[in-house]
Design a protein around this motif. Structure first.
Motif, mmCIF file in Angstrom:
data_model
loop_
_atom_site.group_PDB
_atom_site.id
_atom_site.type_symbol
_atom_site.label_atom_id
_atom_site.label_comp_id
_atom_site.label_asym_id
_atom_site.label_seq_id
_atom_site.Cartn_x
_atom_site.Cartn_y
_atom_site.Cartn_z
ATOM 1 N N ALA A 12 -12.253 7.498 1.463
ATOM 2 C CA ALA A 12 -13.256 6.556 2.257
ATOM 3 C C ALA A 12 -13.498 5.273 1.453
ATOM 4 N N PHE A 13 -13.689 5.346 0.023
ATOM 5 C CA PHE A 13 -13.748 4.130 -0.627
ATOM 6 C C PHE A 13 -12.735 3.467 -0.879
ATOM 7 N N LEU A 14 -11.622 4.183 -1.034
ATOM 8 C CA LEU A 14 -10.475 3.132 -1.349
ATOM 9 C C LEU A 14 -10.010 2.515 -0.027
ATOM 10 N N SER A 19 -6.236 -3.288 3.588
ATOM 11 C CA SER A 19 -6.130 -3.863 5.008
ATOM 12 C C SER A 19 -5.809 -2.863 6.070
ATOM 13 N N PRO A 20 -6.166 -3.141 7.403
ATOM 14 C CA PRO A 20 -6.244 -1.877 8.202
ATOM 15 C C PRO A 20 -4.771 -1.721 8.380
ATOM 16 N N HIS A 23 -1.530 0.992 3.000
ATOM 17 C CA HIS A 23 -1.690 1.893 1.955
ATOM 18 C C HIS A 23 -1.817 1.056 0.782
ATOM 19 N N ARG A 24 -1.444 -0.105 0.578
ATOM 20 C CA ARG A 24 -1.872 -0.958 -0.666
ATOM 21 C C ARG A 24 -3.160 -1.455 -0.874
ATOM 22 N N LEU A 25 -3.703 -1.441 -1.782
ATOM 23 C CA LEU A 25 -4.953 -2.019 -2.293
ATOM 24 C C LEU A 25 -4.904 -3.280 -2.429
ATOM 25 N N LEU A 26 -6.037 -4.034 -2.022
ATOM 26 C CA LEU A 26 -6.065 -5.649 -1.986
ATOM 27 C C LEU A 26 -6.613 -5.867 -3.524
ATOM 28 N N LEU A 27 -7.159 -5.219 -4.062
ATOM 29 C CA LEU A 27 -7.595 -5.301 -5.807
ATOM 30 C C LEU A 27 -6.884 -4.442 -6.682
ATOM 31 N N PRO A 28 -6.862 -4.870 -7.891
ATOM 32 C CA PRO A 28 -6.328 -3.826 -8.802
ATOM 33 C C PRO A 28 -7.044 -2.571 -8.807
#
Length: 106
Positions: A12-14, A19-20, A23-28
């Motif tokens: 939920a935090f990830l 982006s909607p 799966h890839r995070l927008l930040l490291p």
């Protein structure tokens, strides 16, 4: 955070940093883990204050959580809107209170 880190960041935090539909995070991942640690610590620290508001001010649980959310959404708190909502939902979980209906972020 490397693959040897024992910090488990909840999905939920990830999701706050994806982006909607992605799966890839927008930040490291290290930065996301640091933000999670800050938000988790904040939720833990707010439990006694929330209980004091409940009993001292005679407010309902939902009203306490709404007020906490309003405070966390202020620019002074240093949280993104999604983080503020996450902290309040985590606070409700820690207190074993019902999850509040929070206003949408602008």
């Amino acid at each position: 955070m490397d693959e040897h880190s024992q910090i488990l960041v909840p999905e939920a935090f990830l999701d706050l940093y994806r982006s909607p539909g992605r799966h890839r995070l927008l930040l490291p991942r290290e930065q996301v883990a640091a933000r999670h640690e800050l938000c988790e610590d904040l939720a833990q620290a707010m439990t006694e204050h929330a209980r004091a508001m409940l009993f001292g001010a005679g407010l309902a649980e939902d009203e306490v959580l709404q007020r906490c959310h309003a405070g966390l959404r202020s620019g002074d708190a240093g949280l993104a809107p999604g983080e503020a909502a996450w902290v309040v939902h985590r606070l409700a979980e820690l207190l074993e209170w019902p999850q509040p209906e929070l206003p949408e972020s602008p």
